[in-house]
Write a protein that holds these residues in place. Structure first.
Motif, short mmCIF file in Angstrom:
data_model
loop_
_atom_site.label_atom_id
_atom_site.label_comp_id
_atom_site.label_asym_id
_atom_site.label_seq_id
_atom_site.Cartn_x
_atom_site.Cartn_y
_atom_site.Cartn_z
N PHE A 173 -100.77 -41.04 -37.96
CA PHE A 173 -99.98 -40.36 -39.14
C PHE A 173 -101.28 -40.43 -39.96
O PHE A 173 -101.92 -41.29 -40.41
CB PHE A 173 -98.97 -41.29 -39.74
CG PHE A 173 -97.72 -41.08 -38.68
CD1 PHE A 173 -97.09 -39.88 -38.43
CD2 PHE A 173 -97.55 -42.37 -37.83
CE1 PHE A 173 -95.89 -40.08 -37.56
CE2 PHE A 173 -96.36 -42.09 -36.95
CZ PHE A 173 -95.66 -41.13 -36.78
N ARG A 174 -101.35 -39.19 -40.69
CA ARG A 174 -102.21 -38.97 -41.81
C ARG A 174 -101.57 -39.45 -43.00
O ARG A 174 -100.38 -39.14 -43.33
CB ARG A 174 -102.57 -37.56 -42.01
CG ARG A 174 -103.82 -37.01 -40.94
CD ARG A 174 -104.28 -35.61 -41.13
NE ARG A 174 -105.02 -35.31 -40.06
CZ ARG A 174 -104.94 -34.81 -39.26
NH1 ARG A 174 -103.65 -34.53 -38.58
NH2 ARG A 174 -105.86 -34.45 -38.09
N VAL A 175 -102.25 -39.93 -44.07
CA VAL A 175 -101.90 -40.20 -45.49
C VAL A 175 -102.57 -39.33 -46.17
O VAL A 175 -103.98 -39.53 -46.53
CB VAL A 175 -102.16 -41.84 -45.83
CG1 VAL A 175 -101.59 -42.18 -47.03
CG2 VAL A 175 -101.32 -42.80 -44.60
N SER A 176 -101.87 -38.70 -46.98
CA SER A 176 -102.52 -37.67 -48.21
C SER A 176 -101.75 -37.37 -49.20
O SER A 176 -100.37 -37.45 -48.95
CB SER A 176 -102.90 -36.27 -47.28
OG SER A 176 -103.39 -35.46 -48.06
N THR A 177 -102.21 -37.10 -50.47
CA THR A 177 -101.38 -36.48 -51.47
C THR A 177 -101.80 -35.00 -51.94
O THR A 177 -101.57 -34.31 -52.64
CB THR A 177 -102.00 -37.33 -52.82
OG1 THR A 177 -103.40 -37.29 -52.78
CG2 THR A 177 -101.66 -38.82 -52.57
N LEU A 178 -102.43 -34.33 -50.88
CA LEU A 178 -102.82 -32.99 -51.01
C LEU A 178 -101.65 -32.15 -50.88
O LEU A 178 -100.74 -32.40 -50.20
CB LEU A 178 -103.88 -32.58 -49.93
CG LEU A 178 -105.21 -33.03 -49.95
CD1 LEU A 178 -105.94 -32.40 -48.81
CD2 LEU A 178 -106.01 -32.89 -51.37
N ASP A 179 -101.56 -31.01 -51.60
CA ASP A 179 -100.31 -30.13 -51.73
C ASP A 179 -100.39 -29.23 -50.36
O ASP A 179 -101.37 -28.46 -50.02
CB ASP A 179 -100.50 -29.25 -52.98
CG ASP A 179 -99.27 -28.56 -53.15
OD1 ASP A 179 -98.39 -28.40 -52.03
OD2 ASP A 179 -98.71 -27.82 -54.08
N PRO A 180 -99.43 -29.47 -49.37
CA PRO A 180 -99.49 -28.66 -48.13
C PRO A 180 -99.34 -27.13 -48.19
O PRO A 180 -99.92 -26.24 -47.52
CB PRO A 180 -98.34 -29.07 -47.34
CG PRO A 180 -97.19 -29.77 -48.44
CD PRO A 180 -98.33 -30.18 -49.63
N ASP A 181 -98.79 -26.73 -49.73
CA ASP A 181 -99.09 -25.51 -49.90
C ASP A 181 -100.44 -24.67 -50.47
O ASP A 181 -100.50 -23.59 -50.64
CB ASP A 181 -97.69 -24.94 -50.86
CG ASP A 181 -96.48 -25.54 -50.19
OD1 ASP A 181 -96.19 -24.98 -48.98
OD2 ASP A 181 -95.48 -25.64 -50.88
N ARG A 182 -100.97 -25.77 -50.84
CA ARG A 182 -102.28 -25.26 -51.59
C ARG A 182 -103.45 -26.17 -51.12
O ARG A 182 -104.16 -26.88 -51.86
CB ARG A 182 -102.11 -25.21 -53.27
CG ARG A 182 -101.29 -24.05 -53.79
CD ARG A 182 -101.18 -24.13 -55.10
NE ARG A 182 -100.52 -25.34 -55.74
CZ ARG A 182 -100.20 -25.58 -56.88
NH1 ARG A 182 -100.61 -24.91 -57.81
NH2 ARG A 182 -99.22 -26.69 -57.28
N THR A 183 -103.67 -26.21 -49.98
CA THR A 183 -104.73 -27.28 -49.38
C THR A 183 -106.06 -26.81 -49.75
O THR A 183 -106.44 -25.76 -49.29
CB THR A 183 -104.33 -27.32 -47.87
OG1 THR A 183 -103.04 -27.81 -47.64
CG2 THR A 183 -105.40 -28.64 -47.22
#
Length: 462
Positions: A173-183
């Motif tokens: 599983f990836r751990v990310s704080t990136l916005d999936p709508d504005r990657t």
């Protein structure tokens, strides 16, 4: 008047003693002149019956209205019970309603299917089966720590967030704080993880092993016991997306020492649970699987058989069995193969060693034949593999070669390679899936029923 656990009252209580218990009503029976309240606090399989008479000040207003699921506090005198199957009861001097239960309380006095109970993760631990599962889990966890602490191992807290794929399978599983709508993207169109929280692509760990190796090469003997994660989209009775792993790692240890520890470990755990949870284990033996007590006793009493993978394949080929998965040298042993070896050929737990290098992980020690690695699997009845381990590759050149052969990015393992440059030493370890252990001990058929809150494809409630 001292509040006590019901388990302690049933074990050590004395008639005439003033006691107070707090818990939940598993059943309630109101007769014309008295009410019988079966109170459980989760400390043991048995509840304790409280007998409430009309003389109680709140009898008509509250006690007569009690139903299954209510939370109560009962104070009274402990007495020998005339009822069948119970040692003591409480002659209630007071019954306080701590929390009412609505009429649609779903856990009534009948058997519920495991499928139904999985939808009630917030309530299912109040049932006999799941209360017993939690107590066995607790006893097994206590025995795990006791085993290693008695042997001078240091408990290591390995990271949950990691950059390394220990197994090389990519099911993380990836751990990310990136916005999936504005990657953010790089010029090539790939996700720009340099702008993420950790500055790199981070994942949830599949194992604490690599970090345990770091610690072992400084502290000698360590163990981890924590959550691990797999994003494998496998919706079966044997797989979870989140589960707990026990992983010891020992410096100055080879595959033989690894096997010795694994056998002693399983014997210690089986003995500990049998001694700590006799009533729970008797319940599982009666209601779930009539062989669990015999199986665990055999784990304690019988030596484990040891054989090489090559010997195991030859035994399977000579068996005359038509397996669903054909057997030949170089293929992974399936559960049906493992169970045949344990249950029919040997009749007790089996340890298989020296597997083909192509079917094992990059970090395993390459044997002199250069075809096999010093890996071991511990096989037990009904489950098959319950422990997997190996001697680790401590030689720099061989380790680098295996990383490249497996197509793994060498730069992600720079620190792992450096351990082989700065005072390397032979070392070994193994991993045990905690839920698989509890499943084996209890005889339950679905691994989702031996963890409090299962995480599986399409389901992450509670």
């Amino acid at each position: 008047m001292t509040k006590e656990r019901i388990k302690d009252l049933l074990d050590r209580g004395a008639p005439g003693e003033d006691v107070t218990v707090e818990g939940w009503l598993r059943t309630v029976r109101h007769s014309k002149n008295v009410s019988f309240l079966d109170v459980s606090d989760g400390s043991c399989m048995s509840g304790i019956q409280a007998v409430a008479a009309p003389e109680l000040a709140n009898y008509e207003a509250e006690v007569r209205k009690l139903t299954t699921g209510c939370c109560v506090r009962v104070a009274g005198r402990l007495a020998e019970s005339p009822g069948k199957g119970q040692r003591y009861e409480i002659q209630a001097g007071s019954v306080e309603v701590v929390g009412h239960a609505d009429d649609d309380y779903p856990l009534q006095k009948k058997r519920h299917s495991f499928e139904f109970l999985r939808t009630l993760g917030h309530l299912r631990m109040r049932t006999n089966t799941f209360g017993a599962v939690m107590r066995v889990r607790n006893a097994a966890a206590h025995a795990i720590h006791g085993f290693f602490q008695e042997r001078g191992f240091i408990h290591l807290h390995s990271p949950i967030i990691t950059l390394s794929d220990c197994e090389g399978a990519g099911e993380m599983f990836r751990v990310s704080t990136l916005d999936p709508d504005r990657t953010p993207r790089t010029e090539s169109g790939a996700v720009d993880y340099s702008r993420d929280f950790f500055g790199k692509e981070a994942r949830l760990t599949v194992s604490g092993q690599l970090e345990a190796e770091i610690a072992a090469l400084a502290l000698s003997n360590v163990y981890t016991f924590g959550p691990t994660f797999r994003s494998e989209n496998s919706n079966t009775s044997r797989h979870l997306a989140e589960f707990w792993m026990v992983e010891p790692e020992m410096a100055f240890c080879d595959i033989q020492g690894d096997m010795d520890l694994a056998e002693a470990f399983l014997k210690h755990l089986a003995k500990g649970v049998l001694e700590s949870c006799p009533d729970d284990m008797a319940f599982f033996n009666e209601r779930i699987d009539k062989t669990v007590l015999e199986t665990l006793t055999d784990i304690v009493d019988q030596p484990f058989e040891r054989m090489t993978y090559t010997e195991a394949v030859a035994i399977l080929e000579r068996s005359g069995r038509s397996f669903e998965y054909p057997v030949s040298w170089g293929v992974n042993l399936q559960s049906e193969h493992e169970r045949y070896l344990v249950e029919e050929h040997v009749g007790r737990p089996v340890m298989v060693i020296d597997y083909p290098k192509e079917i094992k992980a990059f970090y395993m020690y390459l044997n002199d034949d250069e075809r096999t690695v010093a890996a071991m699997d511990v096989l037990v009845p009904k489950i098959g593999e319950i422990i997997g381990g190996s001697q680790r590759e401590h030689r720099l050149d061989q380790l680098r070669q295996r990383i490249n052969e497996c197509g793994l990015p060498e730069d992600e393992y720079w620190w792992y390679l450096e351990l082989r440059r700065y005072g390397s030493a032979p070392h070994a370890g193994f991993g045990l899936g905690f839920e698989r252990l509890v499943q084996f001990m209890t005889g339950l058929g679905n691994i989702r029923d031996v963890i409090p809150f299962p995480r599986v494809p399409g389901f992450a409630e509670f």
